[in-house]
Design a protein around this motif. Structure first.
Motif, PDB file in Angstrom:
ATOM      1  N   LEU A   1      34.652   5.646  -6.928  1.00  0.00           N
ATOM      2  CA  LEU A   1      35.120   5.458  -5.555  1.00  0.00           C
ATOM      3  C   LEU A   1      34.399   4.321  -4.861  1.00  0.00           C
ATOM      4  CD1 LEU A   1      35.671   9.102  -4.708  1.00  0.00           C
ATOM      5  CD2 LEU A   1      37.319   7.286  -4.931  1.00  0.00           C
TER       6      LEU A   1
ATOM      7  N   VAL B   1      31.291  10.330   0.886  1.00  0.00           N
ATOM      8  CA  VAL B   1      31.434  11.785   0.831  1.00  0.00           C
ATOM      9  C   VAL B   1      31.294  12.277  -0.597  1.00  0.00           C
ATOM     10  CG1 VAL B   1      32.950  13.699   1.341  1.00  0.00           C
ATOM     11  CG2 VAL B   1      32.901  11.744   2.861  1.00  0.00           C
ATOM     12  N   VAL B   2      31.975  11.583  -1.511  1.00  0.00           N
ATOM     13  CA  VAL B   2      31.916  12.025  -2.904  1.00  0.00           C
ATOM     14  C   VAL B   2      30.502  11.885  -3.448  1.00  0.00           C
ATOM     15  CG1 VAL B   2      32.751  11.594  -5.219  1.00  0.00           C
ATOM     16  CG2 VAL B   2      34.316  11.503  -3.321  1.00  0.00           C
TER      17      VAL B   2
ATOM     18  N   PHE C   1      28.338  14.614  -2.053  1.00  0.00           N
ATOM     19  CA  PHE C   1      28.398  15.983  -2.536  1.00  0.00           C
ATOM     20  C   PHE C   1      28.258  16.075  -4.032  1.00  0.00           C
ATOM     21  CE2 PHE C   1      33.010  15.751  -2.407  1.00  0.00           C
ATOM     22  CZ  PHE C   1      33.477  16.705  -3.277  1.00  0.00           C
ATOM     23  N   GLU C   2      28.344  14.946  -4.725  1.00  0.00           N
ATOM     24  CA  GLU C   2      27.878  14.976  -6.113  1.00  0.00           C
ATOM     25  C   GLU C   2      26.351  15.020  -6.161  1.00  0.00           C
ATOM     26  OE1 GLU C   2      30.302  13.220  -9.591  1.00  0.00           O
ATOM     27  OE2 GLU C   2      30.328  11.725  -8.005  1.00  0.00           O
TER      28      GLU C   2
ATOM     29  N   THR D   1      33.612   5.312   3.487  1.00  0.00           N
ATOM     30  CA  THR D   1      34.069   6.645   3.888  1.00  0.00           C
ATOM     31  C   THR D   1      34.154   7.574   2.684  1.00  0.00           C
ATOM     32  OG1 THR D   1      36.352   5.880   3.750  1.00  0.00           O
ATOM     33  CG2 THR D   1      35.355   5.887   5.906  1.00  0.00           C
ATOM     34  N   VAL D   2      35.252   7.475   1.950  1.00  0.00           N
ATOM     35  CA  VAL D   2      35.494   8.425   0.868  1.00  0.00           C
ATOM     36  C   VAL D   2      34.374   8.421  -0.146  1.00  0.00           C
ATOM     37  CG1 VAL D   2      37.183   9.188  -0.788  1.00  0.00           C
ATOM     38  CG2 VAL D   2      37.909   7.886   1.170  1.00  0.00           C
TER      39      VAL D   2
ATOM     40  N   VAL E   1      30.716  11.655   8.497  1.00  0.00           N
ATOM     41  CA  VAL E   1      30.937  10.274   8.063  1.00  0.00           C
ATOM     42  C   VAL E   1      31.981   9.610   8.959  1.00  0.00           C
ATOM     43  CG1 VAL E   1      31.886   8.867   6.212  1.00  0.00           C
ATOM     44  CG2 VAL E   1      30.218  10.605   5.687  1.00  0.00           C
ATOM     45  N   MET E   2      33.016  10.368   9.269  1.00  0.00           N
ATOM     46  CA  MET E   2      34.108   9.849  10.088  1.00  0.00           C
ATOM     47  C   MET E   2      33.608   9.438  11.470  1.00  0.00           C
ATOM     48  SD  MET E   2      37.539  12.038  10.732  1.00  0.00           S
ATOM     49  CE  MET E   2      37.236  12.883  12.272  1.00  0.00           C
TER      50      MET E   2
ATOM     51  N   MET F   1      32.530  15.224   5.737  1.00  0.00           N
ATOM     52  CA  MET F   1      33.602  14.282   6.051  1.00  0.00           C
ATOM     53  C   MET F   1      33.623  13.981   7.548  1.00  0.00           C
ATOM     54  SD  MET F   1      36.794  15.401   3.615  1.00  0.00           S
ATOM     55  CE  MET F   1      37.765  13.910   3.478  1.00  0.00           C
ATOM     56  N   ILE F   2      33.478  15.012   8.349  1.00  0.00           N
ATOM     57  CA  ILE F   2      33.524  14.800   9.798  1.00  0.00           C
ATOM     58  C   ILE F   2      32.382  13.896  10.235  1.00  0.00           C
ATOM     59  CG2 ILE F   2      33.312  15.956  12.034  1.00  0.00           C
ATOM     60  CD1 ILE F   2      34.630  18.408  10.721  1.00  0.00           C
TER      61      ILE F   2
ATOM     62  N   PHE G   1      42.055   9.398   5.576  1.00  0.00           N
ATOM     63  CA  PHE G   1      40.830  10.189   5.603  1.00  0.00           C
ATOM     64  C   PHE G   1      40.813  11.076   6.850  1.00  0.00           C
ATOM     65  CE2 PHE G   1      36.272  10.738   6.334  1.00  0.00           C
ATOM     66  CZ  PHE G   1      35.777  10.916   5.065  1.00  0.00           C
TER      67      PHE G   1
ATOM     68  N   TRP H   1      41.369   4.790   5.612  1.00  0.00           N
ATOM     69  CA  TRP H   1      40.603   5.331   6.719  1.00  0.00           C
ATOM     70  C   TRP H   1      41.465   6.303   7.512  1.00  0.00           C
ATOM     71  CZ3 TRP H   1      36.826   7.185   8.886  1.00  0.00           C
ATOM     72  CH2 TRP H   1      36.530   7.078  10.237  1.00  0.00           C
TER      73      TRP H   1
ATOM     74  N   LEU I   1      29.528  21.669  -2.138  1.00  0.00           N
ATOM     75  CA  LEU I   1      30.972  21.553  -2.078  1.00  0.00           C
ATOM     76  C   LEU I   1      31.585  22.294  -0.914  1.00  0.00           C
ATOM     77  CD1 LEU I   1      33.411  20.455  -3.860  1.00  0.00           C
ATOM     78  CD2 LEU I   1      33.779  22.851  -4.262  1.00  0.00           C
TER      79      LEU I   1
ATOM     80  N   VAL J   1      32.128  20.321   2.357  1.00  0.00           N
ATOM     81  CA  VAL J   1      32.740  18.995   2.299  1.00  0.00           C
ATOM     82  C   VAL J   1      33.328  18.603   3.654  1.00  0.00           C
ATOM     83  CG1 VAL J   1      34.924  19.832   1.391  1.00  0.00           C
ATOM     84  CG2 VAL J   1      34.259  17.512   0.967  1.00  0.00           C
ATOM     85  N   LEU J   2      33.848  19.566   4.371  1.00  0.00           N
ATOM     86  CA  LEU J   2      34.477  19.249   5.656  1.00  0.00           C
ATOM     87  C   LEU J   2      33.461  18.726   6.682  1.00  0.00           C
ATOM     88  CD1 LEU J   2      37.375  19.224   6.331  1.00  0.00           C
ATOM     89  CD2 LEU J   2      37.219  21.528   7.179  1.00  0.00           C
TER      90      LEU J   2
END
Lengths: 688, 688
Positions: free
Chosen positions: B222, B470-471, B474-475, B466-467, B490-491, B487-488, A242, A239, B480, B483-484
């Motif tokens: 993941l 995201v994966v 975007f899959e 988390t990770v 989700v975070m 990620m933000i 990340f 985390w 792609l 992605v940022l």
């Protein structure tokens, strides 16, 4: 009143700092890494372009910045090659001058990097990832993370990359990021003081390093998970990694060193043609994957052999001369082969691109009449780069292995792609190509994507990573629709590579330098137990007390005589616990000093029994390590290894019905597990 | 000779099978999961379309297949709605008939799913992921993986999804995949017999399930890493999961249920407009992330409360009626709101798409004059779906929570996107929009991508992953370049959600059902030691022997009287080891039967001393568990918890200088760690 309120404010501030310390360090590290990575990129570009020429209106502009703001068709006159600058007209003299400056500057950059590393921070050499893996698994090596190392590594890295040597900036950036985290952590007592917290912080920092190096925030997290074995510390670490990764990527995007406002480094063009792949293409891709596995293993072997040879030969005494000599060789060779001359990142970017009439042709790569010449040139480039890289990775300069590996793989992949394309053009009616569009003018094979496959196969062979490679690669290229072929090629190349030896290049280096690091692989015993590996009690130095306790003098004697990390404590024959030498020393010193004459004769005890609680006896039981495990000597060796791996133990005591039978240290386990690695301990620097 | 060679061949075959058993099972599971997933998709499509109409030339064609092969402009006459089929002309009668069939079939599907689950395989209800997490951490629950469960779960899943209830197929597919692996593993003795191997295999199978459910081979790996805590079993598991995932995705792509020859489920269009995002968009995105965290936590709370209410109310007795009634309610409500009527996957796919004049407008979503009506409709849909899902997830049918969560998030995201777009159109000159292109006709805000952000935020809030999120996202979408922001979001949503309670929905369910599963989080003691949690030796049933050994009768007595999992063995006061009841039973039975009269009096010993080695005494020491740990009672509780977590121990013995002080079981640790979860053990079914 003012003072009191200030104290109140300070108190509040220090409370906040204490509780958010870790997060603050993480945010700072993320920002720092992002900015540092961006500036390194800019510096490298400028230094690299300096080898070719200069900007007329400003010395500190690189070629792209110098020529920016022009219309597409316009010729850039602001950027002058050195021969233009010195106004040399003769073609022969021009090329002599250009090559002379190119080679001289390359040597100068590489040489100064080596001098810096050699003089100020020897730990700044190499990639740094093996050391970080060792540190994350508990090895204490603070010199490796010092501010000097940070500075020299960053500066040396820029010089080394710009010199044109066959190396990348990825691994060293991870090291830079970790140094930065260590520097910031010193501002916060509660992070700095605690080894376990420091390690977690470093794990997050390493993730940020990869994130910035590849512009791949997700790939960074996965790299942390897979290669740095931060698994064991639980989900918190992931985390934090990340968050660091996101912050670093944001900082990088904000600085935007390439002026593209994109994180994707090597954009693969996604056209309708390339989003579809055909089943027959699996044949060349499998070939590439197998090739990647074989060549990856070869590269590991060559690199290890080179490192061992360097150590035993005279070169060991003259690292700077080695760097200078080898960079001269590299520059000379590179100047001859067109694909070697450019910086690796530029080469890779162009190899990944599909041919497109609307864009310029990169050194004739798209010339349809020169297919076979290009194939030859690409294979020559790959072979040369492989040899150069195998030697370079390990010299006295900061050097990463990722980018050269990608470049080698991309060359081979493009070559195979060109061959497949050539076959398709020659025999469009063959059954193999029956799934291609019937019109021969419509492209069916896209060699650019073959380069991506080649790069992933080669990376798989060298690093033996899996998931993180795939993520990094498709974050690098944006080739999402091709995730399956990339996964297959990584999978096959790892399978093939594992046949030649299970370990990736970083593990090999760790074993060569004999760091106390345990590969996370499963260990299987053949019926052995803890007894077979322990140092038996008879050979150990112990602190033994009997019913009368022991005297301070006895203990002091042992502490002065032996330099072991700690000693088991016995009461009669019974195992009481384990105490470290450091703790004993710091406790004993004041006690002995207090009363110089009779102090040494004072009684003390570790096995504090309530009945003996009289003031004369000093109770030393709080000094015992609470967390040392006592295992039975019948415990299967498998389980002992897995315990040391997973709980990250330094040593375990082996007991037999309450009596000390022996001790097992992490070193014993590491020796056991790495015994069959090639070149184990060949570069070991010290005893630990 | 023939026989001998056959035997030789058989011998060879069984040898090969033995050594490749694991890999064969993995490959079979991958293929099976891929094919099963693809066929489930086809079945669900057909059942879903059956609620609306039928294909004239073949009852078993769904709408898309039925209408395939037409030119873009042509109208599809082969597909008839039910009112066309029954040739009803009156508009009012048409809509009555359509809604009647829609609701009736929905209820029938849901009801039959519930009957199937209730009658044949109660373990096939719900998502299955909590159980799989518990099984992977050592809980033995073979009934959960039986072939019947496999069949009923797959069939019931198709019916439940097609019924229009608010549920997804993702979690249940993981369960299906694990059942399949378990079935295949029975063919290979060496995999089936060994619990640890079985668990590793199941981990790989679970990965394949996710891979197929989302068409996301990387996301699957993941998910395995992050949510299923396969961390602890080392890199081998990841590697196997990787292979299974690739194979499953290949099988899925080969069957190609959607006829798109792409794995990407909800393709997000990547145009030049959408690849660039602007800093001001972070404001609505952060709002979405916070909303996702809050609503995610709300959903968890509602869902847990619903489950607890169901258990204590009369509904517990009538699960099938509950399903029928609630599916009637769902169908009735859904029929009223246009966005609820479609299958969730279709809705999500359209919410993720950008508006494009060349494509049809999905239920007026792109109508620029109806922005505010659409916003209202989307928020209404989200709210309804949230309420429906919170109840549905936990009824007596197979049900996943991923897709409904994505749908809720996508609705909210699209709504916020529309609002932002509306603001931009209304105030194109505001400073906020200064980074937008100056021409108001050029689109600046892309609401489709806001839907992706909303979905990721909502998923983050509900699952707290988390990770892997995201994966997967975007899959799923191919976005792609974004992605940022993903990620933000989700975070932030995880941060916000963690404020309301640290646990994701799966952990809450595990705690409610009281499975012996340990959250991987760090546990911090307040100075407690092993002593504080152990069952003290005085309360334990032990096997005690003295210098004369013990008799078989003594042991038999203990085994018959107590049903504990095992017993500590003492020699006098000294701790010798631990022996399980099962092992004792199987060993004692033949010994006692051998000599019915005097057998019971025979001496036996666990503490086999070499001096006493006479034939009359039976040596039982091989029965002792080799791998049971003995800890000291001073060991900090923190360390005990981390040891049980990481080494996956069932019980540890606590000793004090060689004497038994107590025992700590996994149950004790689970109780300790999950004590502060809401609703712990509210749905517990049994003692373990």
């Amino acid at each position: 009143r003012v003072l009191a309120s200030q104290r109140g404010f300070h108190g509040l501030l220090s409370l906040v700092l204490d509780s958010c310390g870790m997060w603050l360090v993480i945010i700072l590290t993320g920002l720092g890494t992002g900015v540092a990575g961006a500036w390194l990129d800019i510096l490298v570009r400028w230094l690299g372009d300096l080898k070719e020429g200069r900007c007329t209106y400003g010395f500190f502009y690189n070629q792209v910045t110098c020529c920016s703001g022009l219309d597409p068709g316009e010729v850039c006159n602001q950027w002058q090659t050195w021969s233009e600058h010195f106004n040399i007209k003769l073609v022969f003299a021009q090329s002599i001058l250009q090559s002379f400056i190119y080679i001289t500057l390359g040597i100068t950059f590489a040489g100064s990097a080596a001098v810096l590393v050699q003089t100020y921070a020897p730990y700044a050499f190499h990639t740094g990832i093996p050391e970080i893996k060792a540190i994350l698994s508990g090895y204490v090596l603070d010199a490796f993370l010092s501010p000097w190392t940070l500075l020299i590594k960053a500066l040396g890295l820029a010089l080394a990359v710009a010199s044109g040597l066959s190396l990348g900036k990825e691994g060293p950036l991870v090291h830079v990021s970790c140094c930065m985290a260590f520097l910031f952590s010193k501002m916060f007592k509660q992070v700095y003081g605690n080894e376990a917290r420091k390690r977690r912080l470093l794990a997050a920092a390493a993730v940020a390093g990869v994130s910035v190096a590849f512009g791949s925030p997700l790939g960074g997290v996965l790299f942390g998970l897979e290669e740095l074995d931060t698994f064991s510390s639980g989900t918190d670490v992931m985390w934090r990694g990340f968050v660091t990764s996101v912050i670093a990527a944001m900082a990088l995007q904000y600085v935007d060193p390439f002026g593209t406002s994109k994180l994707v480094l090597f954009q693969v063009q996604i056209s309708e043609v390339t989003t579809v792949w055909r089943a027959f293409e699996l044949i060349p891709w499998l070939f590439l994957a197998i090739l990647g596995g074989v060549l990856g293993s070869l590269m590991i072997k060559l690199n290890a052999a080179a490192a061992v040879y360097r150590r035993s030969s005279i070169l060991h005494q003259w690292p700077v001369f080695e760097v200078v000599g080898f960079s001269a060789l590299t520059a000379a060779v590179s100047y001859l082969v067109v694909f070697l001359r450019a910086q690796s990142s530029e080469l890779v970017a162009n190899l990944f691109l599909e041919c497109d009439a609307s864009r310029g042709d990169y050194h004739g790569l798209c010339n349809p009449t020169a297919t076979w010449a290009n194939v030859f040139l690409l294979i020559l480039t790959a072979a040369t780069k492989l040899a150069l890289t195998a030697w370079t990775f390990g010299m006295m300069i900061p050097a990463g292995i990722f980018l050269p590996t990608i470049a080698i793989g991309a060359c081979l992949g493009r070559a195979v792609g060109l061959i497949t394309q050539g076959l398709h053009h020659a025999y469009p009616k063959a059954w193999m190509f029956s799934s291609c569009p019937p019109e021969p003018t419509v492209p069916c094979v896209s060699p650019g994507f073959y380069a991506v496959i080649g790069a992933s196969a080669m990376l798989g062979g060298v690093t033996r990573m899996t998931v993180s490679l795939v993520v990094i690669l498709f974050e690098l290229t944006g080739a999402l629709s091709h995730v399956l072929p990339i996964m297959i090629s990584v999978m096959v190349s790892k399978w093939v590579g594992d046949y030649f030896g299970k370990e990736g290049i970083y593990s090999i280096w760790i074993a060569m330098r004999e760091y106390p690091w345990l590969p996370p692989n499963e260990f299987r015993d053949r019926g052995e137990t803890a007894m077979n590996i322990m140092k038996p009690a008879a050979d150990l130095v112990v602190l033994r007390e009997d019913a009368h306790g022991c005297t301070l003098q006895d203990i002091d004697q042992v502490v002065r005589t032996y330099r072991f990390h700690g000693f088991p404590v016995l009461f009669g024959d019974e195992l009481v616990g384990y105490v470290t030498r450091d703790r004993l020393k710091t406790t004993l010193a004041p006690l002995l000093a207090e009363d110089a004459t009779s102090g040494a004769q004072r009684k003390c005890t570790f096995a504090a029994r309530p009945t003996e609680s009289n003031a004369a006896v000093i109770d030393l039981s709080p000094l015992l390590e609470e967390s040392v495990l006592h295992l039975r000597k019948e415990m299967p060796l498998e389980l002992v290894v897995s315990m040391v791996q997973k709980l990250n133990l330094r040593h375990v005591l082996v007991s037999e019905r309450g009596k000390l039978a022996g001790i097992i240290t992490k070193t014993d386990i590491v020796r056991l597990v790495t015994a069959d690695f090639p070149y184990t301990a060949a570069l070991s620097e010290r005893q630990w």
